[in-house]
Motif scaffolding. Sequence first.
Motif, PDB file in Angstrom:
ATOM      1  N   GLU A  54      42.196  30.373  33.644  1.00 21.38           N
ATOM      2  CA  GLU A  54      42.216  31.439  34.653  1.00 21.38           C
ATOM      3  C   GLU A  54      41.486  32.684  34.162  1.00 21.38           C
ATOM      4  N   ALA A  55      41.683  33.044  32.907  1.00 25.46           N
ATOM      5  CA  ALA A  55      41.026  34.238  32.360  1.00 25.46           C
ATOM      6  C   ALA A  55      39.516  34.034  32.287  1.00 25.46           C
ATOM      7  N   ILE A  56      39.093  32.825  31.894  1.00 22.90           N
ATOM      8  CA  ILE A  56      37.654  32.547  31.811  1.00 22.90           C
ATOM      9  C   ILE A  56      37.038  32.585  33.204  1.00 22.90           C
ATOM     10  N   PHE A  57      37.702  31.974  34.190  1.00 20.94           N
ATOM     11  CA  PHE A  57      37.178  31.999  35.551  1.00 20.94           C
ATOM     12  C   PHE A  57      37.114  33.419  36.095  1.00 20.94           C
ATOM     13  N   ALA A  58      38.086  34.256  35.730  1.00 17.66           N
ATOM     14  CA  ALA A  58      38.069  35.647  36.175  1.00 17.66           C
ATOM     15  C   ALA A  58      36.836  36.363  35.626  1.00 17.66           C
ATOM     16  N   TRP A  59      36.515  36.123  34.362  1.00 23.02           N
ATOM     17  CA  TRP A  59      35.326  36.752  33.776  1.00 23.02           C
ATOM     18  C   TRP A  59      34.049  36.192  34.376  1.00 23.02           C
ATOM     19  N   LEU A  60      34.028  34.893  34.665  1.00 17.71           N
ATOM     20  CA  LEU A  60      32.837  34.314  35.287  1.00 17.71           C
ATOM     21  C   LEU A  60      32.626  34.898  36.687  1.00 17.71           C
ATOM     22  N   ARG A  61      33.718  35.145  37.425  1.00 16.08           N
ATOM     23  CA  ARG A  61      33.608  35.765  38.749  1.00 16.08           C
ATOM     24  C   ARG A  61      33.025  37.172  38.643  1.00 16.08           C
ATOM     25  N   LYS A  62      33.323  37.855  37.532  1.00 19.48           N
ATOM     26  CA  LYS A  62      32.810  39.217  37.343  1.00 19.48           C
ATOM     27  C   LYS A  62      31.369  39.229  36.846  1.00 19.48           C
ATOM     28  N   GLY A  63      30.818  38.047  36.548  1.00 18.27           N
ATOM     29  CA  GLY A  63      29.415  37.977  36.143  1.00 18.27           C
ATOM     30  C   GLY A  63      29.183  37.769  34.664  1.00 18.27           C
ATOM     31  N   ALA A  64      30.207  37.456  33.902  1.00 21.45           N
ATOM     32  CA  ALA A  64      30.031  37.222  32.461  1.00 21.45           C
ATOM     33  C   ALA A  64      29.258  35.927  32.248  1.00 21.45           C
ATOM     34  N   GLU A  65      28.458  35.895  31.211  1.00 17.09           N
ATOM     35  CA  GLU A  65      27.649  34.721  30.874  1.00 17.09           C
ATOM     36  C   GLU A  65      28.200  34.053  29.626  1.00 17.09           C
ATOM     37  N   PRO A  66      28.509  32.749  29.672  1.00 18.95           N
ATOM     38  CA  PRO A  66      28.964  32.063  28.461  1.00 18.95           C
ATOM     39  C   PRO A  66      27.788  31.759  27.538  1.00 18.95           C
ATOM     40  N   SER A  67      28.027  31.801  26.241  1.00 12.81           N
ATOM     41  CA  SER A  67      27.001  31.404  25.286  1.00 12.81           C
ATOM     42  C   SER A  67      26.838  29.889  25.375  1.00 12.81           C
TER      43      SER A  67
END
Length: 129
Positions: A54-67
């Motif tokens: 859930e936390a990762i999806f929240a950051w992805l929704r905000k536009g964060a890019e995974p390495s």
Amino acid sequence: MSVKLRLRRMGNTNRPFYRVVAIDSRNRRDGRAIQELGHYDPLKRPATVLLKEEAIFAWLRKGAEPSDTVRELMRTKGMLLKWELMQKGVSTEEATRQVAAVLDKQVPRVKRPRPSKKAAAKAALPAPA
């Protein structure tokens, strides 16, 4: 501010342990993180991966890019497929079912045993009479 999801190295020399963190992309690798999102221990067999979905999806929704490495960890856990399905408009429950079906079909990789040079030389010797 550009946020990345990447690994923070911890542990002693020759004993790495990584935390998956959300961090400003301008910070150094082990700099101050915004939020911790899981951990990865490559030394255990099989490697231990714990990701807070859930936390990762929240950051992805905000536009964060995974390495690249975090993206690969997400792929092995099925989270990347779930994220792509959710982006296409599939409900969370249906995406979870589809990911579970795909993960059940996957055959785990079996590594061939690689004997050491010493064991190979021993096996090549003729048996004593």
